[in-house]
Design a protein around this motif. Sequence first.
Motif, PDB file in Angstrom:
ATOM      1  N   LEU A 209       4.906   1.924   0.847  1.00  0.00           N
ATOM      2  CA  LEU A 209       3.726   1.544   0.075  1.00  0.00           C
ATOM      3  C   LEU A 209       3.145   2.758  -0.655  1.00  0.00           C
ATOM      4  N   HIS A 210       3.074   3.889   0.060  1.00  0.00           N
ATOM      5  CA  HIS A 210       2.557   5.117  -0.561  1.00  0.00           C
ATOM      6  C   HIS A 210       3.454   5.558  -1.718  1.00  0.00           C
ATOM      7  N   LEU A 211       4.778   5.567  -1.501  1.00  0.00           N
ATOM      8  CA  LEU A 211       5.699   6.019  -2.547  1.00  0.00           C
ATOM      9  C   LEU A 211       5.658   5.108  -3.772  1.00  0.00           C
ATOM     10  N   MET A 212       5.512   3.802  -3.535  1.00  0.00           N
ATOM     11  CA  MET A 212       5.388   2.871  -4.659  1.00  0.00           C
ATOM     12  C   MET A 212       4.103   3.183  -5.441  1.00  0.00           C
ATOM     13  N   GLY A 213       3.024   3.430  -4.720  1.00  0.00           N
ATOM     14  CA  GLY A 213       1.771   3.812  -5.374  1.00  0.00           C
ATOM     15  C   GLY A 213       1.933   5.075  -6.201  1.00  0.00           C
ATOM     16  N   THR A 214       2.670   6.045  -5.651  1.00  0.00           N
ATOM     17  CA  THR A 214       2.856   7.328  -6.333  1.00  0.00           C
ATOM     18  C   THR A 214       3.626   7.173  -7.638  1.00  0.00           C
ATOM     19  N   ILE A 215       4.722   6.405  -7.610  1.00  0.00           N
ATOM     20  CA  ILE A 215       5.508   6.210  -8.835  1.00  0.00           C
ATOM     21  C   ILE A 215       4.677   5.481  -9.895  1.00  0.00           C
ATOM     22  N   PHE A 227      -1.179  -0.691  -3.841  1.00  0.00           N
ATOM     23  CA  PHE A 227      -0.178  -0.157  -2.906  1.00  0.00           C
ATOM     24  C   PHE A 227      -0.778   0.967  -2.058  1.00  0.00           C
ATOM     25  N   TYR A 228      -1.533   1.855  -2.701  1.00  0.00           N
ATOM     26  CA  TYR A 228      -2.205   2.921  -1.962  1.00  0.00           C
ATOM     27  C   TYR A 228      -3.163   2.336  -0.915  1.00  0.00           C
ATOM     28  N   TYR A 238      -3.321   8.926   6.226  1.00  0.00           N
ATOM     29  CA  TYR A 238      -2.285   9.251   5.242  1.00  0.00           C
ATOM     30  C   TYR A 238      -2.893  10.109   4.127  1.00  0.00           C
ATOM     31  N   TYR A 239      -2.874  11.411   4.353  1.00  0.00           N
ATOM     32  CA  TYR A 239      -3.514  12.389   3.464  1.00  0.00           C
ATOM     33  C   TYR A 239      -3.077  12.219   2.008  1.00  0.00           C
ATOM     34  N   LEU A 240      -1.762  12.120   1.792  1.00  0.00           N
ATOM     35  CA  LEU A 240      -1.237  12.077   0.429  1.00  0.00           C
ATOM     36  C   LEU A 240      -1.701  10.829  -0.331  1.00  0.00           C
ATOM     37  N   THR A 241      -1.968   9.744   0.406  1.00  0.00           N
ATOM     38  CA  THR A 241      -2.448   8.524  -0.237  1.00  0.00           C
ATOM     39  C   THR A 241      -3.890   8.703  -0.732  1.00  0.00           C
ATOM     40  N   TYR A 242      -4.741   9.329   0.095  1.00  0.00           N
ATOM     41  CA  TYR A 242      -6.106   9.630  -0.361  1.00  0.00           C
ATOM     42  C   TYR A 242      -6.054  10.530  -1.601  1.00  0.00           C
ATOM     43  N   ASN A 243      -5.185  11.540  -1.552  1.00  0.00           N
ATOM     44  CA  ASN A 243      -5.039  12.461  -2.679  1.00  0.00           C
ATOM     45  C   ASN A 243      -4.560  11.720  -3.928  1.00  0.00           C
ATOM     46  N   GLY A 244      -3.592  10.796  -3.730  1.00  0.00           N
ATOM     47  CA  GLY A 244      -3.069  10.014  -4.850  1.00  0.00           C
ATOM     48  C   GLY A 244      -4.144   9.168  -5.509  1.00  0.00           C
ATOM     49  N   LEU A 245      -4.958   8.518  -4.691  1.00  0.00           N
ATOM     50  CA  LEU A 245      -6.063   7.715  -5.234  1.00  0.00           C
ATOM     51  C   LEU A 245      -7.073   8.607  -5.969  1.00  0.00           C
ATOM     52  N   GLY A 246      -7.340   9.776  -5.401  1.00  0.00           N
ATOM     53  CA  GLY A 246      -8.229  10.733  -6.073  1.00  0.00           C
ATOM     54  C   GLY A 246      -7.690  11.114  -7.441  1.00  0.00           C
ATOM     55  N   ASN A 247      -6.375  11.386  -7.504  1.00  0.00           N
ATOM     56  CA  ASN A 247      -5.749  11.763  -8.777  1.00  0.00           C
ATOM     57  C   ASN A 247      -5.846  10.624  -9.805  1.00  0.00           C
ATOM     58  N   PHE A 248      -5.610   9.373  -9.334  1.00  0.00           N
ATOM     59  CA  PHE A 248      -5.672   8.232 -10.251  1.00  0.00           C
ATOM     60  C   PHE A 248      -7.078   8.075 -10.821  1.00  0.00           C
ATOM     61  N   TYR A 249      -8.081   8.158  -9.941  1.00  0.00           N
ATOM     62  CA  TYR A 249      -9.449   7.967 -10.414  1.00  0.00           C
ATOM     63  C   TYR A 249      -9.937   9.153 -11.252  1.00  0.00           C
ATOM     64  N   LEU A 250      -9.394  10.343 -11.005  1.00  0.00           N
ATOM     65  CA  LEU A 250      -9.731  11.496 -11.859  1.00  0.00           C
ATOM     66  C   LEU A 250      -9.182  11.274 -13.274  1.00  0.00           C
ATOM     67  N   LYS A 251      -7.915  10.815 -13.336  1.00  0.00           N
ATOM     68  CA  LYS A 251      -7.282  10.554 -14.644  1.00  0.00           C
ATOM     69  C   LYS A 251      -8.040   9.487 -15.429  1.00  0.00           C
ATOM     70  N   THR A 252      -8.555   8.500 -14.704  1.00  0.00           N
ATOM     71  CA  THR A 252      -9.236   7.378 -15.371  1.00  0.00           C
ATOM     72  C   THR A 252     -10.751   7.599 -15.475  1.00  0.00           C
TER      73      THR A 252
END
Length: 320
Positions: A209-215, A227-228, A238-252
């Motif tokens: 689920l995390h990897l799908m979110g990342t791609i 997915f995240y 799941y540290y990387l998932t929190y980071n991934g969501l942070g990155n998505f919301y920063l971009k948007t």
Amino acid sequence: MEQEDHELLLPLVDDENICLPLPINVVSKYWNVDLPMAEAMEISKKYAGFNGSILIEGIESAERHGLTCKIFHSSLSELKEVIDSGIPPIVILPGIPEITQHASVITGYDDNEKTILHYIQKGNKKGEQQEGAIPQDIFDKEWLEEGRLLIVIAPSDILSSLKLENDSDNKSNRLCFISERQNILNNYSEAIKSLQQALEFSPNNSTALHLMGTILNEQNSSECVKFYEKSLEINRRYYLTYNGLGNFYLKTKQFEKANDYYTKAIKIDPKRSAKIYKNRAFLKEKQNKNSEAKEDLKNYLKYFPKASDRGIIEQAIREL
């Protein structure tokens, strides 16, 4: 009463390659299987410019030369059971700052000291095995950040004696590793297909689920969020998932949400990533929270002292 020994003696190995990571090489040699470095070097040519390790290549090499591999989401009790069966397990753990994650061979455990023993061989010229003892509770928290992934490589007859019966989890996790390879090779549609198959085998696989979110995040698709979020329902650390969501919301430009997820990641592991502080500093500055931005930039340099943009960051700190 003499303490029962829960420690395996592993061979001393210096050789590694991106397609033959050290942990795979160590465990294979433990089973008296010498994996050819020339083969790994030939395969690695297609990954020119990639700096990490490609675990699935090492796993497939071990399998080509007679060993069997299983990949599970596990537990401390199962980890100890594997060690007591005479099998050195490989675990996935958080990396040091700016390295996403790393694989580590576990050589044993000490129930009296409540520690987990790691194999740490860094090309030691004297040929002495180095070992790191990590308090069990700290190890388990860090291991949980990666979903408690466990890689077991052994001859098939020895592996079959273990009661690791969740074949769906094994197939699902293998597809995650295959997907990571496809992603490295920029085969994004194939990477997504592998993850879709992984989720068919195990719909609640937090790693898949995390990897799908990342791609999907890399493709700037808002679909990444669901997915995240499902990954976090299964594994709240799941540290990387929190980071991934942070990155998505920063971009948007959804700065409040980005700040929330970055802060949650930092609470789980403040030292894991330096870049997360730089990202949070950027959004803090956008929110006119200059003193907080300044503190985050200081932490970025604290955890990444050799940052290539150090001069620019120091200038930014002075100006805030």
